[in-house]
Scaffold this active site. Structure first.
Site, mmCIF file in Angstrom:
data_model
loop_
_atom_site.group_PDB
_atom_site.id
_atom_site.type_symbol
_atom_site.label_atom_id
_atom_site.label_comp_id
_atom_site.label_asym_id
_atom_site.label_seq_id
_atom_site.Cartn_x
_atom_site.Cartn_y
_atom_site.Cartn_z
ATOM 1 N N LYS A 69 0.816 -1.227 0.000
ATOM 2 C CA LYS A 69 0.000 0.000 0.000
ATOM 3 C C LYS A 69 0.848 1.275 0.000
ATOM 4 C CE LYS A 69 -4.101 -2.002 2.154
ATOM 5 N NZ LYS A 69 -5.070 -1.936 3.264
ATOM 6 N N ASP A 105 -10.193 2.416 2.546
ATOM 7 C CA ASP A 105 -10.302 1.670 3.813
ATOM 8 C C ASP A 105 -11.114 2.437 4.861
ATOM 9 O OD1 ASP A 105 -8.972 -0.638 3.086
ATOM 10 O OD2 ASP A 105 -7.017 0.034 3.812
HETATM 11 P P1 NDP Z 1 0.829 -3.054 9.689
HETATM 12 O O1 NDP Z 1 1.822 -4.150 9.574
HETATM 13 O O2 NDP Z 1 1.032 -1.774 8.977
HETATM 14 O O3 NDP Z 1 0.644 -2.665 11.259
HETATM 15 C C1 NDP Z 1 0.536 -3.685 12.235
HETATM 16 C C2 NDP Z 1 0.097 -3.066 13.553
HETATM 17 O O4 NDP Z 1 -0.194 -4.138 14.457
HETATM 18 C C3 NDP Z 1 1.158 -2.204 14.227
HETATM 19 O O5 NDP Z 1 0.527 -1.177 14.947
HETATM 20 C C4 NDP Z 1 1.837 -3.212 15.180
HETATM 21 O O6 NDP Z 1 2.426 -2.585 16.308
HETATM 22 C C5 NDP Z 1 0.643 -4.024 15.615
HETATM 23 N N1 NDP Z 1 0.986 -5.370 16.063
HETATM 24 C C6 NDP Z 1 1.415 -6.398 15.303
HETATM 25 N N2 NDP Z 1 1.586 -7.496 16.073
HETATM 26 C C7 NDP Z 1 1.257 -7.149 17.339
HETATM 27 C C8 NDP Z 1 1.229 -7.859 18.587
HETATM 28 N N3 NDP Z 1 1.575 -9.137 18.678
HETATM 29 N N4 NDP Z 1 0.836 -7.180 19.684
HETATM 30 C C9 NDP Z 1 0.480 -5.870 19.618
HETATM 31 N N5 NDP Z 1 0.489 -5.157 18.461
HETATM 32 C C10 NDP Z 1 0.873 -5.785 17.339
HETATM 33 O O7 NDP Z 1 -0.572 -3.734 9.289
HETATM 34 P P2 NDP Z 1 -1.868 -2.979 8.764
HETATM 35 O O8 NDP Z 1 -2.060 -1.773 9.602
HETATM 36 O O9 NDP Z 1 -1.831 -2.828 7.298
HETATM 37 O O10 NDP Z 1 -3.025 -4.051 9.078
HETATM 38 C C11 NDP Z 1 -3.445 -4.311 10.396
HETATM 39 C C12 NDP Z 1 -4.543 -5.361 10.366
HETATM 40 O O11 NDP Z 1 -5.740 -4.825 9.800
HETATM 41 C C13 NDP Z 1 -4.183 -6.591 9.548
HETATM 42 O O12 NDP Z 1 -4.507 -7.733 10.297
HETATM 43 C C14 NDP Z 1 -5.070 -6.498 8.328
HETATM 44 O O13 NDP Z 1 -5.445 -7.768 7.860
HETATM 45 C C15 NDP Z 1 -6.265 -5.742 8.854
HETATM 46 N N6 NDP Z 1 -6.960 -4.977 7.809
HETATM 47 C C16 NDP Z 1 -8.269 -5.275 7.543
HETATM 48 C C17 NDP Z 1 -8.957 -4.581 6.579
HETATM 49 C C18 NDP Z 1 -10.380 -4.937 6.300
HETATM 50 O O14 NDP Z 1 -10.912 -4.505 5.273
HETATM 51 N N7 NDP Z 1 -11.038 -5.673 7.172
HETATM 52 C C19 NDP Z 1 -8.345 -3.491 5.798
HETATM 53 C C20 NDP Z 1 -6.971 -3.221 6.173
HETATM 54 C C21 NDP Z 1 -6.318 -3.976 7.142
HETATM 55 P P3 NDP Z 1 3.963 -2.057 16.271
HETATM 56 O O15 NDP Z 1 3.917 -0.675 15.679
HETATM 57 O O16 NDP Z 1 4.367 -2.068 17.702
HETATM 58 O O17 NDP Z 1 4.746 -3.041 15.432
#
Ligand code: NDP
Length: 278
Positions: A69, A105
């Site tokens: 993205k 989104d």
């Molecule tokens: P990114 O990889 O950009 O961000 C991941 C986020 O999750 C960060 O804030 C990260 O924190 C946090 N994170 C990951 N693992 C953990 C953990 N074990 N404990 C706590 N925090 C955690 O992903 P996206 O933002 O692109 O996507 C996030 C989710 O949203 C995905 O699962 C995706 O599938 C879903 N999504 C769903 C959509 C829909 O249409 N339903 C649309 C877009 C996304 P940190 O900064 O500390 O690493």
């Protein structure tokens, strides 16, 4: 000449987008095709070029999912204001040799909340968990709804603080409150009407260190991950919150992209029902 669309991602085999757009196209009688394309991690732009170069039909647009993205944002020659605010692009339109970038989104989440779940964010205390691409895409749309409060909490506190600061400087924030950004440790004793999980923790079954108090009685807990029961959903349900997963957001962001491309807004309820059916 059939108009051609695709979704690019890595991985992409799990994507429901081809089915969703096929259902939209049949419902609105649009002559179009939509396929899932697995792009190499370092080959996104080349994959888009190859898709546009195919001679049968006309390549009109594409969706973009993890992990491309941000790259799609850079690839677009022009971007909509909502894509600029999100810093990420999930919808590309190919027009007169130019690539336009959009982000649907936030609109998808808002439509699912308001139209499908009957949850108007106006006046609500909102907690947004996560500070990655998905969280970034929904901050401005949520702020523009006029919530009473918007707090961003993330595992890495500084990312949440940076995101909150960025959006507190936007002119759109003049309409309401300025968001705050904290680590999970700062949530003790706080309570919210709407808790949105925009972390990817649920994909690995990881448990977020949330105090149960964050879920206000009769509040809504929204998990962006879909297709599985995550620890977040289980905890929220146990705390008495109404729980929704991200399937509705997925269908609504697709409908918004379809509208951007075709100028027709498909009915989402039958598509959501079909996806829930199997
Ligand atoms: P990114 O990889 O950009 O961000 C991941 C986020 O999750 C960060 O804030 C990260 O924190 C946090 N994170 C990951 N693992 C953990 C953990 N074990 N404990 C706590 N925090 C955690 O992903 P996206 O933002 O692109 O996507 C996030 C989710 O949203 C995905 O699962 C995706 O599938 C879903 N999504 C769903 C959509 C829909 O249409 N339903 C649309 C877009 C996304 P940190 O900064 O500390 O690493």
């Amino acid at each position: 000449m059939t108009d051609r669309y695709a979704v690019f991602g890595n991985p992409i085999g799990h994507s429901k987008s081809p089915r969703i757009h096929a259902l939209f196209a049949a419902q609105t009688r649009q002559d179009m095709s939509y396929e899932a394309i697995l792009a190499d991690k370092d080959g996104f732009a080349a994959a888009v070029d190859a898709f546009r170069a195919i001679k049968h039909g006309t390549a009109r647009g594409a969706n973009v999912t993890v992990p491309f993205k941000e790259e799609a944002f850079r690839l677009a020659a022009r971007r909509t204001p909502r894509a600029e605010a999100a810093g990420a692009v999930n919808t590309l339109s190919f027009e007169a040799g130019e690539i336009l970038g959009d982000n649907t989104d936030g609109a998808g989440l808002l439509r699912d909340l308001k139209h499908n779940l009957g949850c108007d964010p106006a006046g609500r205390r909102i907690l947004l968990l996560g500070a990655g691409g998905a969280a970034r895409g929904v901050v401005l749309p949520l702020l523009l709804e006029g919530p009473a409060d918007l707090l961003i909490a993330n595992r890495t506190e500084e990312t949440a603080a940076r995101l909150a600061l960025e959006f507190s400087r936007l002119p759109g924030c003049a309409v309401g409150i300025k968001p705050d950004g904290i680590g999970f440790g700062g949530l003790a004793g706080r309570s919210f009407d709407l808790v949105i999980n925009a972390t990817s923790a649920g994909l690995s079954g990881a448990v977020l260190p949330l105090p149960t108090s964050v879920f206000a009685p009769r509040g809504i807990a929204y998990e962006m991950v879909y297709g599985r029961e995550t620890p977040f959903m289980t905890q929220a349900r146990g705390a008495g919150a109404r729980v929704a997963d991200g399937l509705g957001m997925l269908v609504e962001q697709a409908a918004e992209a379809f509208f951007v491309w075709r100028g027709v807004r498909p009915e989402t309820a039958p598509v959501l029902a079909a996806l829930k059916g199997n």
